[in-house]
Design a protein around this motif. Sequence first.
Motif, PDB file in Angstrom:
ATOM      1  N   HIS A  55       0.798  -1.224   0.000  1.00  0.00           N
ATOM      2  CA  HIS A  55       0.000   0.000   0.000  1.00  0.00           C
ATOM      3  C   HIS A  55       0.834   1.281   0.000  1.00  0.00           C
ATOM      4  N   PHE A  56       2.130   1.158   0.319  1.00  0.00           N
ATOM      5  CA  PHE A  56       2.962   2.343   0.494  1.00  0.00           C
ATOM      6  C   PHE A  56       4.337   2.138  -0.127  1.00  0.00           C
ATOM      7  N   ASN A  57       5.052   3.234  -0.260  1.00  0.00           N
ATOM      8  CA  ASN A  57       6.488   3.205  -0.516  1.00  0.00           C
ATOM      9  C   ASN A  57       7.151   3.211   0.856  1.00  0.00           C
ATOM     10  N   LEU A  58       7.413   2.020   1.382  1.00  0.00           N
ATOM     11  CA  LEU A  58       7.862   1.851   2.765  1.00  0.00           C
ATOM     12  C   LEU A  58       9.383   1.810   2.835  1.00  0.00           C
ATOM     13  N   ILE A  59       9.955   2.688   3.641  1.00  0.00           N
ATOM     14  CA  ILE A  59      11.406   2.772   3.802  1.00  0.00           C
ATOM     15  C   ILE A  59      11.741   2.510   5.269  1.00  0.00           C
ATOM     16  N   LEU A  60      12.660   1.582   5.499  1.00  0.00           N
ATOM     17  CA  LEU A  60      13.107   1.252   6.856  1.00  0.00           C
ATOM     18  C   LEU A  60      14.618   1.402   6.920  1.00  0.00           C
TER      19      LEU A  60
END
Length: 303
Positions: A55-60
């Motif tokens: 659902h997102f552009n997830l950055i960790l």
Amino acid sequence: MIQQLNGQEIEIRGKKLYVERYGTDDKPAILYLHGGPGEGCHDFSFHQAERLGKHFNLILIDQRGVCRSENIEKNEPFGFQDLIDDCEALRELLHIKKWSLIGHSFGGFLALAYVRQHPESIEKVIFEGPTFDFELTSRSLIRKTAHLLKKYGKHELYEKGLLLAEGNHTIRKFTEEYMKLSDELGENRMEIYRHNHNNPTDYYSFFSEEEWDEFYDRSEHHYNLLREEGKIFDSLLDDIKFVENPMLLLVGKYDACTCDKHFEVFERDAINGEILIFEESGHTPHYEDSEKFKQVVIDYLQS
């Protein structure tokens, strides 16, 4: 569950940071800030990368000097401000106009400091079991630890813990004494933080025990440097009233880190704030109640 790590080293301000990315660039961006100081992002990645990456552009990231990021060398300048500057530099490098933040525990402290300095870079902030004041959190954790020690028959340590929690000590003393007291719980120590034990993190599918030992050594050095600097011991509770960005406070019902004073100040001072309680969770709803956590994040950030 995720089958692989989308991790890479990215040089940020002269230092290699370990960064994982999930989803696509055309979706709303989220930066996850882990707790500790020094925990790393592995457990969030393990439970939420696949869920939120759809659902997102997830950055960790593993923050500077933590776990899989490059080690901070002896006598190398480093302080709390570096963590904020790294976040902003990473955003610029990835050409993200604005992103939202999820800050867990100490990551909530960092997220609040970041949004105070760079509100124009941030859409919304989700605080998961945050501390905004290390002294208040330490006192609360000591109280919970004392009651657990009583539960396991260590009555003298229970009394010692209650006295310590109400004592007049430096913040550093509180944190150090809490670590000693919590160690007395041995294999039951995680009961301080975790309420639901049915959804554990697998730490050894991707890295060996020897690798984790190396990661932990880096993280301990990172934490010791922040502790020596002392800025993490400055309360940020007063900063809440200056933040105009939308903020969501997520806390497990059984979490001792975000104490009553945190709730009181957030409810009173947050200009655009909401609070949500996870009824069956402790300090880590992102894996204790992972499906609900995913849906809460989606609903809040996509509204």
